[in-house]
Design a protein around this motif. Structure first.
Motif, PDB file in Angstrom:
ATOM      1  N   GLN A  49       0.828  -1.191   0.000  1.00  0.00           N
ATOM      2  CA  GLN A  49       0.000   0.000   0.000  1.00  0.00           C
ATOM      3  C   GLN A  49       0.871   1.254   0.000  1.00  0.00           C
ATOM      4  N   GLY A  50       0.249   2.379  -0.398  1.00  0.00           N
ATOM      5  CA  GLY A  50       0.971   3.637  -0.447  1.00  0.00           C
ATOM      6  C   GLY A  50       1.522   3.962  -1.815  1.00  0.00           C
ATOM      7  N   VAL A  51       1.202   3.151  -2.807  1.00  0.00           N
ATOM      8  CA  VAL A  51       1.651   3.371  -4.180  1.00  0.00           C
ATOM      9  C   VAL A  51       0.499   2.976  -5.106  1.00  0.00           C
ATOM     10  N   ASP A  52       0.335   3.716  -6.213  1.00  0.00           N
ATOM     11  CA  ASP A  52      -0.688   3.374  -7.199  1.00  0.00           C
ATOM     12  C   ASP A  52      -0.228   2.155  -7.991  1.00  0.00           C
ATOM     13  N   LEU A  53      -1.144   1.230  -8.231  1.00  0.00           N
ATOM     14  CA  LEU A  53      -0.805  -0.020  -8.894  1.00  0.00           C
ATOM     15  C   LEU A  53      -1.529  -0.150 -10.230  1.00  0.00           C
ATOM     16  N   GLU A  54      -0.809  -0.633 -11.214  1.00  0.00           N
ATOM     17  CA  GLU A  54      -1.361  -1.002 -12.516  1.00  0.00           C
ATOM     18  C   GLU A  54      -0.987  -2.460 -12.759  1.00  0.00           C
ATOM     19  N   PHE A  55      -1.967  -3.301 -13.099  1.00  0.00           N
ATOM     20  CA  PHE A  55      -1.714  -4.721 -13.302  1.00  0.00           C
ATOM     21  C   PHE A  55      -1.712  -5.026 -14.803  1.00  0.00           C
ATOM     22  N   VAL A  56      -0.560  -5.502 -15.287  1.00  0.00           N
ATOM     23  CA  VAL A  56      -0.406  -5.831 -16.703  1.00  0.00           C
ATOM     24  C   VAL A  56      -0.357  -7.344 -16.832  1.00  0.00           C
ATOM     25  N   ILE A  57      -1.437  -7.931 -17.307  1.00  0.00           N
ATOM     26  CA  ILE A  57      -1.556  -9.384 -17.438  1.00  0.00           C
ATOM     27  C   ILE A  57      -1.239  -9.772 -18.882  1.00  0.00           C
ATOM     28  N   ILE A  85      -6.342  -2.561 -14.672  1.00  0.00           N
ATOM     29  CA  ILE A  85      -5.901  -3.834 -15.235  1.00  0.00           C
ATOM     30  C   ILE A  85      -5.817  -3.703 -16.749  1.00  0.00           C
ATOM     31  N   LYS A  86      -4.682  -4.134 -17.299  1.00  0.00           N
ATOM     32  CA  LYS A  86      -4.470  -4.132 -18.752  1.00  0.00           C
ATOM     33  C   LYS A  86      -4.110  -5.550 -19.172  1.00  0.00           C
ATOM     34  N   ASN A 110       7.064  -9.772 -22.617  1.00  0.00           N
ATOM     35  CA  ASN A 110       5.941  -8.956 -23.095  1.00  0.00           C
ATOM     36  C   ASN A 110       5.224  -8.280 -21.936  1.00  0.00           C
ATOM     37  N   ALA A 111       5.074  -8.994 -20.819  1.00  0.00           N
ATOM     38  CA  ALA A 111       4.442  -8.388 -19.643  1.00  0.00           C
ATOM     39  C   ALA A 111       5.240  -7.176 -19.179  1.00  0.00           C
ATOM     40  N   ILE A 112       6.562  -7.309 -19.145  1.00  0.00           N
ATOM     41  CA  ILE A 112       7.418  -6.195 -18.724  1.00  0.00           C
ATOM     42  C   ILE A 112       7.351  -5.062 -19.741  1.00  0.00           C
ATOM     43  N   ASP A 113       7.398  -5.384 -21.030  1.00  0.00           N
ATOM     44  CA  ASP A 113       7.379  -4.354 -22.078  1.00  0.00           C
ATOM     45  C   ASP A 113       6.123  -3.497 -22.002  1.00  0.00           C
ATOM     46  N   ASN A 114       5.018  -4.069 -21.571  1.00  0.00           N
ATOM     47  CA  ASN A 114       3.744  -3.349 -21.563  1.00  0.00           C
ATOM     48  C   ASN A 114       3.477  -2.593 -20.263  1.00  0.00           C
ATOM     49  N   CYS A 115       4.425  -2.627 -19.347  1.00  0.00           N
ATOM     50  CA  CYS A 115       4.275  -1.847 -18.118  1.00  0.00           C
ATOM     51  C   CYS A 115       4.423  -0.362 -18.433  1.00  0.00           C
ATOM     52  N   THR A 116       3.567   0.444 -17.837  1.00  0.00           N
ATOM     53  CA  THR A 116       3.593   1.882 -18.066  1.00  0.00           C
ATOM     54  C   THR A 116       4.721   2.552 -17.309  1.00  0.00           C
TER      55      THR A 116
END
Length: 256
Positions: A49-57, A85-86, A110-116
């Motif tokens: 917690q304390g950080v915004d999360l984006e989930f790249v599946i 979620i992306k 590919n999962a890493i490449d698509n991280c914002t």
């Protein structure tokens, strides 16, 4: 701050190579539903917690397999109902018999490449936290640590497994790269680890090292001890800190 979570997943994979799994077909325990992934996502949300999360599946998608197609459709529904979620994929055909080590490697990357975000949390689809994480201790973007691993065993010195730990001015270091969850920057990962990971292995009998991504990097580090300082890998927590993550085993997991 935004922290992207790179989450590779699969519905089914077939081992064609020689080795302990030769000819074996493995299915994700929850596919085509997304319950296993959702369990992991909730664990991350609740404990980091304390950080915004984006989930790249990212799905290792066999486009000619019904189970994969159903799983992908359910992943897209999960994406539509969650604004953080992306869903992406690397596409192959089952009938083409592409090596699992090859498709899995490309899916991981590919999962890493698509991280914002520049920094990402790598998290395969069947891991959970065992404790709440101190964000200050995990914030490697603040103190220059290059890669921070969350360990599934206690932080100990284990020379019998070639698993060494030592302290430097930034924290507890290790000589062991692992597919366990970790935080790293995309730039550093692509410059240091990705070229080694692309030495995609055959799954031979009695392999000394693991398979895709993890195996080639472990092998390189073991065979080049003089280059250990090129890999500044740290463990979350100090010496003796208990395991911080647990593996649910996606092949056999059954949600309660």
């Amino acid at each position: 701050m935004l922290l992207s979570v790179a989450m590779p997943t699969h519905a089914v994979k077939k081992f064609l190579e020689d080795g302990p799994h030769k000819g074996r077909v493995l299915c994700s325990a929850s596919a085509p539903n997304t319950k296993l992934l959702e369990t992991c996502i909730e664990s991350i949300k609740n404990n980091l917690q304390g950080v915004d999360l984006e989930f790249v599946i990212s799905l290792d998608y066999k486009t000619d397999v019904d189970l994969c197609h159903q799983y992908f459709q359910n992943l897209k529904k999960l994406e539509e109902s969650n604004n953080n979620i992306k869903v992406t994929s690397v596409n192959y055909k089952w009938q083409d018999n592409v090596r699992v080590a090859e498709t899995a490697t490309h899916n991981y990357l590919n999962a890493i490449d698509n991280c914002t975000s520049e920094y990402f949390l790598f998290w395969e689809h069947d891991w959970v936290f065992k404790e709440k994480i101190n964000l200050q201790e995990a914030s490697i973007w603040e103190d220059g640590r290059e890669l921070l691993r969350f360990n599934q065993v206690d932080n100990v010195w284990n020379p019998e497994r070639n698993f060494l730990t030592w302290q430097d001015e930034r924290g507890l270091r290790t000589n062991l790269y692992s597919g366990n969850p970790f935080i790293c920057s995309k730039t550093l990962y692509n410059n240091v680890y990705r070229p080694i990971a692309m030495d995609i292995p055959n799954l031979a009998p009695h392999m000394q090292f693991a398979a895709q991504v993890e195996g080639p990097i472990q092998k390189y580090m073991c065979n080049n001890p003089q280059k250990i300082d090129d890999f500044k890998i740290y463990l979350y927590g100090g010496l003796g800190h208990p395991a911080t993550v647990a593996h649910l085993d996606g092949q056999n997991w059954r949600g309660k």
